[in-house]
Structure formats: C-alpha cells, structure tokens
Write an enzyme that holds these catalytic residues in place. Structure first.
Site, mmCIF file in Angstrom:
data_model
loop_
_atom_site.group_PDB
_atom_site.id
_atom_site.type_symbol
_atom_site.label_atom_id
_atom_site.label_comp_id
_atom_site.label_asym_id
_atom_site.label_seq_id
_atom_site.Cartn_x
_atom_site.Cartn_y
_atom_site.Cartn_z
ATOM 1 C CG ASN A 9 -1.678 1.237 1.437
ATOM 2 O OD1 ASN A 9 -1.786 2.059 0.533
ATOM 3 N ND2 ASN A 9 -2.252 1.415 2.627
ATOM 4 C CE LYS A 11 -0.076 3.330 4.699
ATOM 5 N NZ LYS A 11 0.038 3.464 6.150
ATOM 6 C CG HIS A 94 -5.698 2.047 5.085
ATOM 7 N ND1 HIS A 94 -5.283 3.005 5.978
ATOM 8 C CD2 HIS A 94 -4.690 1.143 5.005
ATOM 9 C CE1 HIS A 94 -4.065 2.690 6.409
ATOM 10 N NE2 HIS A 94 -3.687 1.570 5.829
ATOM 11 C CD GLU A 96 -2.821 5.626 6.654
ATOM 12 O OE1 GLU A 96 -2.792 5.703 5.413
ATOM 13 O OE2 GLU A 96 -1.895 5.110 7.319
ATOM 14 C CD GLU A 166 -3.417 -2.382 7.368
ATOM 15 O OE1 GLU A 166 -2.293 -2.586 6.920
ATOM 16 O OE2 GLU A 166 -4.094 -1.371 7.086
ATOM 17 N N GLY A 172 2.571 2.309 10.692
ATOM 18 C CA GLY A 172 3.543 3.387 10.498
ATOM 19 C C GLY A 172 4.258 3.802 11.765
ATOM 20 C CB SER A 213 5.250 -1.735 12.035
ATOM 21 O OG SER A 213 4.840 -0.397 12.275
HETATM 22 P P1 PGA Z 1 2.904 0.311 7.605
HETATM 23 O O1 PGA Z 1 1.425 0.550 6.988
HETATM 24 O O2 PGA Z 1 3.412 -0.977 7.024
HETATM 25 O O3 PGA Z 1 3.703 1.507 7.148
HETATM 26 O O4 PGA Z 1 2.738 0.232 9.078
HETATM 27 C C1 PGA Z 1 0.546 -0.525 6.820
HETATM 28 C C2 PGA Z 1 -0.740 -0.016 6.215
HETATM 29 O O5 PGA Z 1 -1.204 1.066 6.571
HETATM 30 O O6 PGA Z 1 -1.352 -0.703 5.365
#
Ligand code: PGA
Length: 250
Positions: A9, A11, A94, A96, A166, A172, A213
């Site tokens: 992803n 983003k 997601h 976010e 997640e 992140g 992560s």
């Molecule tokens: P990350 O993000 O691997 O940077 O923690 C995962 C995601 O948001 O899908």
C-alpha cells in the site's frame, strides 16, 4: 490451502514517473515468486502506467480506494469501472480513510459489494485503536467491522475477498503487534466472525493479511501463524527491499 498474498500500500507516495521507475526495478525479482500473490497499490494517477509496466508479469495492481457508484456527480471520486482495466484489487476501508476521510462501515460495505460485482478483489481493512485495544474491546470492535463490511455479501463471494487486520496503533509506528497476538485475533476474531456468518468451510477459504509495521525482518514470524495468509505493507513496500519482504513470506 490458501495462497499467501502480499500487497504494498503505497499510500500518497510516488509520482507516476517514480512509480514506473520503481516497478521496473522490482518486477523481475517479484515475478519469480511463485508461491504467493504479489500486489502493488499505487496512487490513482499512477495506475495506468504501473499496470502497463507490469503487463507481462504476474504482479497484481490494486487501487487504494474507490466509490461504489458506477458514475455520476461525485466530484473527485473514481468508479469501479474506471479501475477494472488496470486493477485486479482495491483496498477498502483503510484506517486512514476511516479516520481522515470519514469513511463508515456502511460505505465500506457498499464499496465491497461494488468491487465484487465488477470482479475486483476487495482488500477490506479492519483494526482497533490503541484505546480500544487497552480497554479490551478488540474482539467486539473488529468483529463488528467484519460483520458490517460483509453485510449482504453472498457466501459465494466471500472466498474472493481478502481481509487485512491492521491494528491502528501498529500502522507506520514501528510498533508491530506480536505475531502471536495478530495470529490469535486473525484466527479467533476475523476468521471466527466469518465462520459465524458463512460457516467454517467458507471462512477457511478467505485470505486474511496482517498489516502494521511489517518489515523484511519480521514477515516470517507473521507467516508462521497458521491463520495469517500474508501482509498489507505500507512503508516497507516503498523500497526495493520489498522484494526481500516478499521472499521472506514464502
Ligand atoms: P505500515 O502501513 O506498514 O507503514 O505500518 C501498513 C498499512 O497502513 O497498510
């Protein structure tokens, strides 16, 4: 047996030119991987060029969001039929998008139905916040998200769907959930809820990813959990070491 699925992803990262340069760098190595499905999810404006750069490969392309309507007065939105020439997957719900763009369970459900209708594989994201986790609400909250996302989706479409668990506090942050905890929640809560809705046999067919992560260093621990079928990867999917991560998963 469920085939593992690793999805990057990206983003809001990489211009179309950067996206193409990047997939050219990693496509040969990723295409060698037989034992897992590999997907990259660039921003909308890079989808066409990335799909073209990956045409002769097995690497899948996914969008990071879409609208559920087929067309109309929805300024700034992208319809399923606009994605299908370039994408096989679409990330939906997601955290976010839920947090910053007011996405609701109902919207995620509409989008999941639209994706399935148009032959796109939805990667449906669920996961609890740190507060919910600390309050012991993970099971009830995540189970509720799964129920809401799949409301009205017929049993025959379930196996075509992917779920990404997640935990929000792990995204992140460098603070990943332990593989044991992730495996337990994915097994008991996510697959368990799907089994309540559709029966054990159908639930066993659904691929469920862990996200938050994930790195080349820790992917193997997650994959060792019997209920974890892959990962949705953010930060670590932006660099060429994504290839190591994918290889570490198979
Ligand atoms: P990350 O993000 O691997 O940077 O923690 C995962 C995601 O948001 O899908």
């Amino acid at each position: 047996m469920r085939k593992p699925i690793l999805a990057g992803n990206w983003k809001m990262n990489k211009t179309a030119a950067e996206a193409v340069a990047f997939v050219r760098e990693i496509r040969f190595a990723l295409n060698q991987v037989e034992a897992a499905d590999v997907v990259v999810c660039p921003p909308f404006v890079a989808l066409v060029a990335v799909a073209e750069a990956l045409q002769a490969t097995k690497i899948g392309v996914g969008a990071q969001n879409m609208h559920w309507q087929e067309n109309g007065a929805y300024t700034g939105e992208i319809a399923p039929t606009m994605l299908t020439p370039y994408c096989q997957y679409v990330i939906l719900g997601h955290s976010e998008r839920r947090a910053y763009f007011a996405e609701t369970d109902d919207g995620v459900n509409r989008k999941a139905k639209a994706a399935l209708k148009h032959g796109l594989t939805p990667i449906i994201c669920v996961g609890e916040s740190l507060e919910q986790n600390e309050a012991g609400e993970t099971h009830s909250f995540v189970s509720g998200q799964v129920r809401a996302a799949f409301a009205g989706i017929p049993a025959e479409d379930v196996a075509r769907s992917v779920v990404a668990y997640e935990p929000i506090w792990a995204i992140g942050t460098g603070k990943s959930a332990s593989a044991a905890d992730a495996g337990r929640i994915i097994g008991l809560t996510v697959r368990g809820t799907l089994a309540e809705l559709y029966g054990e046999a159908a639930a066993q067919q659904v691929r469920i990813q862990y996200g938050g992560s994930v790195t080349p260093e820790n992917i193997a621990e997650y994959m060792a959990q019997p209920d974890i079928d892959g990962a949705l990867v953010g930060g670590a999917s932006l660099k060429a070491t994504f290839v190591e991560l994918v290889k570490g998963a198979v």
